[in-house]
Design a protein around this motif. Structure first.
Motif, PDB file in Angstrom:
ATOM      1  N   ILE A 125      -6.196   2.192  -0.211  1.00  0.00           N
ATOM      2  CA  ILE A 125      -5.743   2.450  -1.582  1.00  0.00           C
ATOM      3  C   ILE A 125      -4.225   2.568  -1.591  1.00  0.00           C
ATOM      4  CG2 ILE A 125      -5.807   4.141  -3.473  1.00  0.00           C
ATOM      5  CD1 ILE A 125      -8.734   4.764  -2.409  1.00  0.00           C
ATOM      6  N   LYS A 126      -3.596   1.911  -2.551  1.00  0.00           N
ATOM      7  CA  LYS A 126      -2.131   1.935  -2.641  1.00  0.00           C
ATOM      8  C   LYS A 126      -1.690   3.263  -3.241  1.00  0.00           C
ATOM      9  CE  LYS A 126      -2.424  -2.966  -3.290  1.00  0.00           C
ATOM     10  NZ  LYS A 126      -2.947  -3.834  -4.361  1.00  0.00           N
ATOM     11  N   ALA A 127      -0.978   4.047  -2.462  1.00  0.00           N
ATOM     12  CA  ALA A 127      -0.669   5.406  -2.897  1.00  0.00           C
ATOM     13  C   ALA A 127       0.764   5.797  -2.559  1.00  0.00           C
ATOM     14  CB  ALA A 127      -1.627   6.388  -2.238  1.00  0.00           C
ATOM     15  N   GLU A 128       1.297   6.709  -3.340  1.00  0.00           N
ATOM     16  CA  GLU A 128       2.650   7.182  -3.144  1.00  0.00           C
ATOM     17  C   GLU A 128       2.676   8.696  -3.235  1.00  0.00           C
ATOM     18  OE1 GLU A 128       6.754   4.911  -4.487  1.00  0.00           O
ATOM     19  OE2 GLU A 128       5.211   5.300  -5.959  1.00  0.00           O
ATOM     20  N   LEU A 130       0.548  15.189   1.870  1.00  0.00           N
ATOM     21  CA  LEU A 130       0.683  14.154   2.892  1.00  0.00           C
ATOM     22  C   LEU A 130      -0.672  13.763   3.466  1.00  0.00           C
ATOM     23  CD1 LEU A 130       3.902  15.271   4.860  1.00  0.00           C
ATOM     24  CD2 LEU A 130       3.713  13.598   3.010  1.00  0.00           C
ATOM     25  N   LYS A 131      -1.512  14.777   3.705  1.00  0.00           N
ATOM     26  CA  LYS A 131      -2.827  14.525   4.283  1.00  0.00           C
ATOM     27  C   LYS A 131      -3.677  13.652   3.344  1.00  0.00           C
ATOM     28  CE  LYS A 131      -6.531  17.261   6.118  1.00  0.00           C
ATOM     29  NZ  LYS A 131      -7.134  18.604   6.091  1.00  0.00           N
ATOM     30  N   ASP A 167      13.799  15.290   1.456  1.00  0.00           N
ATOM     31  CA  ASP A 167      13.601  16.354   2.437  1.00  0.00           C
ATOM     32  C   ASP A 167      13.346  15.737   3.813  1.00  0.00           C
ATOM     33  OD1 ASP A 167      14.130  18.500   0.828  1.00  0.00           O
ATOM     34  OD2 ASP A 167      12.069  18.635   0.072  1.00  0.00           O
ATOM     35  N   ALA A 198      -2.416  10.035   3.243  1.00  0.00           N
ATOM     36  CA  ALA A 198      -2.862   9.277   4.414  1.00  0.00           C
ATOM     37  C   ALA A 198      -4.334   8.881   4.273  1.00  0.00           C
ATOM     38  CB  ALA A 198      -2.637  10.089   5.690  1.00  0.00           C
ATOM     39  N   ARG A 215       0.840  -1.199   0.000  1.00  0.00           N
ATOM     40  CA  ARG A 215       0.000   0.000   0.000  1.00  0.00           C
ATOM     41  C   ARG A 215       0.877   1.253   0.000  1.00  0.00           C
ATOM     42  NH1 ARG A 215      -3.273  -1.742   3.799  1.00  0.00           N
ATOM     43  NH2 ARG A 215      -2.322  -0.645   5.529  1.00  0.00           N
ATOM     44  N   TRP A 238      -4.325   5.860   1.994  1.00  0.00           N
ATOM     45  CA  TRP A 238      -3.845   4.675   2.719  1.00  0.00           C
ATOM     46  C   TRP A 238      -4.921   4.158   3.662  1.00  0.00           C
ATOM     47  CZ3 TRP A 238       1.306   7.516   4.243  1.00  0.00           C
ATOM     48  CH2 TRP A 238       2.220   7.417   3.191  1.00  0.00           C
ATOM     49  N   ASN A 239      -5.545   5.081   4.393  1.00  0.00           N
ATOM     50  CA  ASN A 239      -6.546   4.661   5.374  1.00  0.00           C
ATOM     51  C   ASN A 239      -7.759   4.010   4.725  1.00  0.00           C
ATOM     52  OD1 ASN A 239      -4.865   5.651   7.323  1.00  0.00           O
ATOM     53  ND2 ASN A 239      -6.028   7.543   7.691  1.00  0.00           N
ATOM     54  N   TYR A 252       8.866  12.507  -1.644  1.00  0.00           N
ATOM     55  CA  TYR A 252       9.394  12.985  -0.366  1.00  0.00           C
ATOM     56  C   TYR A 252      10.118  14.312  -0.535  1.00  0.00           C
ATOM     57  CZ  TYR A 252       8.817   8.004   0.737  1.00  0.00           C
ATOM     58  OH  TYR A 252       8.332   6.738   0.907  1.00  0.00           O
ATOM     59  N   LYS A 253       9.453  15.254  -1.200  1.00  0.00           N
ATOM     60  CA  LYS A 253      10.077  16.553  -1.441  1.00  0.00           C
ATOM     61  C   LYS A 253       9.061  17.630  -1.109  1.00  0.00           C
ATOM     62  CE  LYS A 253      13.758  15.518  -4.485  1.00  0.00           C
ATOM     63  NZ  LYS A 253      14.883  15.577  -3.585  1.00  0.00           N
ATOM     64  N   LYS A 254       9.561  18.769  -0.649  1.00  0.00           N
ATOM     65  CA  LYS A 254       8.656  19.864  -0.320  1.00  0.00           C
ATOM     66  C   LYS A 254       7.967  20.391  -1.570  1.00  0.00           C
ATOM     67  CE  LYS A 254      10.649  21.592   3.942  1.00  0.00           C
ATOM     68  NZ  LYS A 254      11.694  22.483   4.460  1.00  0.00           N
ATOM     69  N   ASN A 255       8.736  20.630  -2.607  1.00  0.00           N
ATOM     70  CA  ASN A 255       8.178  21.215  -3.822  1.00  0.00           C
ATOM     71  C   ASN A 255       8.688  20.508  -5.075  1.00  0.00           C
ATOM     72  OD1 ASN A 255       6.608  23.429  -2.641  1.00  0.00           O
ATOM     73  ND2 ASN A 255       8.601  24.262  -2.042  1.00  0.00           N
ATOM     74  N   LEU A 268       2.975  20.534   0.307  1.00  0.00           N
ATOM     75  CA  LEU A 268       3.449  19.277   0.897  1.00  0.00           C
ATOM     76  C   LEU A 268       2.474  18.750   1.931  1.00  0.00           C
ATOM     77  CD1 LEU A 268       5.515  17.038   1.522  1.00  0.00           C
ATOM     78  CD2 LEU A 268       6.609  18.603   3.126  1.00  0.00           C
ATOM     79  N   GLU A 269       2.029  19.638   2.840  1.00  0.00           N
ATOM     80  CA  GLU A 269       1.162  19.156   3.909  1.00  0.00           C
ATOM     81  C   GLU A 269      -0.151  18.609   3.363  1.00  0.00           C
ATOM     82  OE1 GLU A 269       0.971  21.871   7.167  1.00  0.00           O
ATOM     83  OE2 GLU A 269       3.085  21.468   7.588  1.00  0.00           O
TER      84      GLU A 269
END
Lengths: 502, 502
Positions: free
Chosen positions: B435-438, B424-425, A170, B428, A73, B431-432, B441-444, B420-421
């Protein structure tokens, strides 16, 4: 004369070795029994190892499925590495624990050792293939010649279950994902309540520095702090002062810090702390803890995460954030009896019953393998799968529900004699339609024993063949639980979905 | 004086050993480079072993899923055993091949060896736990210090994939199921056309007897016959006559028999054969072959099964029916170059390209472990999974379709900065909802690099966040392949099924 003396001495050494070998052989001969040519084998597995029986495998499969689903996942790939590595690949990675590595016998060729964990082979793999970015999981057995405590789920052969993110990213984003994964897995496995403790090696080192620990004692004092989950603060302090030669004053200052637990607010508080704020390293660690908590809030997992300054982790190679998940429910305490948390001031916390996951950031390990020392930053987590197996097995034993070890849906049976061929034909029809089916390997089994087999192994349906049904071209499917019966024409692909609902 | 002489000699022997060790250490030092303290690791896996990269693992998982589904469809449980056994457990089971066993170094305690196959540990498991009935599969790695031929898929560490039925049952029913399983697996893996050769050790032994082979030469002549899939009949005959001392007449008679191939009719024909019918053993084997074929007809697999008197199988422990599956398609010949079938009269058969499964009945092995010699009849099959991996890898390489190494369904991206926030939200949330998601890992990150990542790793959907969508409380899902876009409210559990269709 010196040469002769040396030769003579070495000869004695060698003779002693021969004596040892002879003793071993005699013992072996004794165990093999008399000279009747019939060997008496010692029927056991190697010390510290075990077989998994079908029931244990069914539980293991269920746990793995939950964990692997979570890793997938989160978009992880998987890799595999050989069970043994060149001995030198493992050399210098495990400190004192190196003595626990299994070596292979020198049978000519390379010197080999069984892998001790999955992290060092992972680092070797990255360096060898010049991979700078990967998110991978690896589930495999590792080997440690430790004193086995098998009743407590500690073996010499055991699974590790690792998820790691390698790459220059990051700050704190991949670290937060690792914690999210631990949260999801422990939640889904339904093992009871848990806490995830978080700390940072830089905070520990900074703390040691401002408390007056000499630089060269950081690692050894850190490994004493690591014992706080198994020893009382008094004993830990004794070890620091008496064994490691730390001043009592320094120890007491450490004692004050390591009793602290909190969340983002504690990190903020410590950034203002007069002593702590003197250490650049500690400040860097504390700022990152703050950032980490902000991401954990977005991931909705802060209810289980606690910033805990007593968390140290054993391994040398961590360089940043570290974490460890513990189950806090009394119900599973019997599985893991040894743990007790005696850090001063932590008595309000429910008793910790042992770690079930742990990990952290290790930015230097891959560089140890690279000829030019190029670093690949990594962060990862290892799920303590053996402890989880133990808990799940225990739960299965007390639960009323029976663990099925096969997935058979239909037992093909007959009440009358001489229907073996018809049973085999029907079974093949079911297999060909993708239905899981079984048939007794007997010409004329009794109906009762066929039905008993269904009860024992939890097969929900039985297809009962008789002369009349064969004439009519139908098969009666009986629901074992209710004895309800339905006739079916033999178009099994159509019936397949219905069968799956039982 | 004799004692002194002995001591002196042993001393010399020991010194020679020291010399060897010193040489090894010096060589090691040389490889480690100069004295600059920077170790120069040899970055490699142990000889004859390999890492599996994510692409190889994806193929491996697919193959395993097919095979395990089949085993489960047939009602098999699974077990696991440790990677090493007591050395004596393996002793005397593998004949000449025992020299290929990996031993562990004697570090005090028990003498251990890495498992050489899964069959001997299975027999040990049955005897140790006094199990008399089980249908189980076991997929695990085994170890042989053989000369690796890695380009041809032959390794020192490799998977075995075994299915076995243990228990006292009516003749040939479990044996027929093993052949059905081989048929199903090879059919489902879609590796091209195949043949399953069947024979019986009792037929071979009876044939040797009536051809005038002395009793004590049965096993050695049998292992020469086993080479018929790699050597011409002329060479096999030469080995029998020149190396094994068989009379030319006996060899010629064997030659006639081993050229025979057929079905149930051949078994009937041989039961009438003047010479063959003199052997009780051969008759028992031939009757069972007839019975086997009658069950195989019910299982609808006779189109691929051939009764082949040249099939001998290497292992000593077989006692009844034996079988081996070979791929017959020229398309895969390049993977397995060594095989050629030169048995006289078999030229009309397409060239065999190597065995992909094999097995047979071994009714005596478990008894070797039982203190009272109690027998547990067994029959089983081993799928040649490494060769199958090689073929599948080759197929994947020439195929246009890309092998996906992750299962990610949605990439969470943004075109604008400082989101970014929000990313990330949203991640999540997915995922919850399972669903398989990516997420990067970068701010911009740049939108282009986010989209490129989707292309490269085959992610079908991208969720693109922007200020406007956030205001409206929706998320745009874009199908990467078609660029089609649909807005969704953020109730992801409802959208999950739809997402799975991409």
């Amino acid at each position: 004369a010196n040469d002769e003396m040396f030769t003579h001495t070495m000869g004695l050494v060698y003779l002693l070795q021969i004596d040892e070998e002879v003793a071993k052989l005699l013992e072996l001969k004794a165990r093999l029994g008399g000279d009747d040519g019939k060997h008496q084998f010692v029927l056991k597995t190697a010390k510290g190892t075990r077989d998994y029986n079908p029931k244990q495998m069914a539980i293991r499969e269920k746990v793995f499925n939950t964990i692997i689903s979570c890793f997938k996942r989160h978009g992880a790939e998987t890799i595999d590495t050989p069970v043994f590595e060149l001995k030198e690949t493992l050399t210098g990675k495990y400190g004192e624990d190196s003595k626990l590595i299994y070596d292979l016998k020198d049978q000519g060729g390379e010197l080999l050792s069984l892998r001790y964990d999955l992290t060092v082979p992972f680092a070797r793999y990255l360096a060898m293939n010049k991979i700078t970015n990967i998110k991978r999981y690896h589930i495999a057995k590792v080997y440690r010649r430790d004193n086995p405590a098998m009743t407590r789920g500690r073996y010499r052969e055991f699974y590790q279950c690792d998820f790691d993110i390698a790459g220059q990213y990051d700050a704190m984003i991949p670290d937060a994902e690792c914690l999210k994964i631990v949260y999801e897995i422990l939640h889904e496995l339904d093992l009871g309540d848990f806490r995830i403790k978080v700390n940072d090696r830089r905070i520990l080192d900074g703390m040691f520095a401002v408390c007056g620990v000499p630089d060269d004692k950081f690692r050894t004092i850190c490994s004493t702090v690591d014992k706080l989950d198994k020893m009382s603060w008094e004993d830990v302090k004794k070890e620091m002062v008496n064994e490691k030669g730390l001043s009592e004053q320094a120890a007491d200052q450490i004692g004050e810090y390591v009793s602290m637990q909190g969340g983002m607010d504690l990190a903020e508080h410590l950034l203002q702390d007069q002593k702590m704020s003197q250490s650049k390293q500690a400040c860097a660690g504390l700022s990152d803890i703050k950032l980490l908590f902000s991401y954990l809030q977005l991931f909705q997992v802060t209810d289980k995460v606690v910033f805990d300054l007593s968390l140290a982790r054993g391994l040398d190679y961590y360089t940043g954030v570290i974490y460890e998940a513990v189950l806090t429910q009394a119900g599973v305490a019997s599985v893991t009896t040894e743990a007790q948390n005696g850090a001063p001031g932590s008595t309000e916390e429910s008793v910790s019953v042992g770690s079930v996951a742990g990990g952290g950031r290790y930015d230097g390990l891959v560089g140890m393998f690279d000829p030019k020392g190029r670093k690949v930053p990594c962060v990862g987590v290892s799920i303590g799968i053996e402890r989880i197996f133990s808990i799940m097995e225990q739960k299965a034993e007390v639960s009323a529900e029976k663990v099925r070890t096969t997935e058979v849906q239909v037992m093909v049976a007959s009440a009358q004699k001489n229907l073996l061929e018809e049973r085999l034909k029907l079974t093949a029809e079911l297999w060909n339609a993708g239905i899981k089916a079984e048939v007794m390997y007997k010409k004329n089994p009794k109906l009762l024993s066929q039905l008993q087999h269904c009860e024992e192994s939890g097969i929900p349906l039985v297809a009962i063949l008789g002369e009349q049904e064969l004439k009519d071209g139908v098969v009666k499917l009986r629901v074992v639980a209710t004895r309800e019966e339905v006739s079916h024409t033999r178009r099994w692909r159509r019936v397949r979905n219905e069968i799956e609902t039982y």
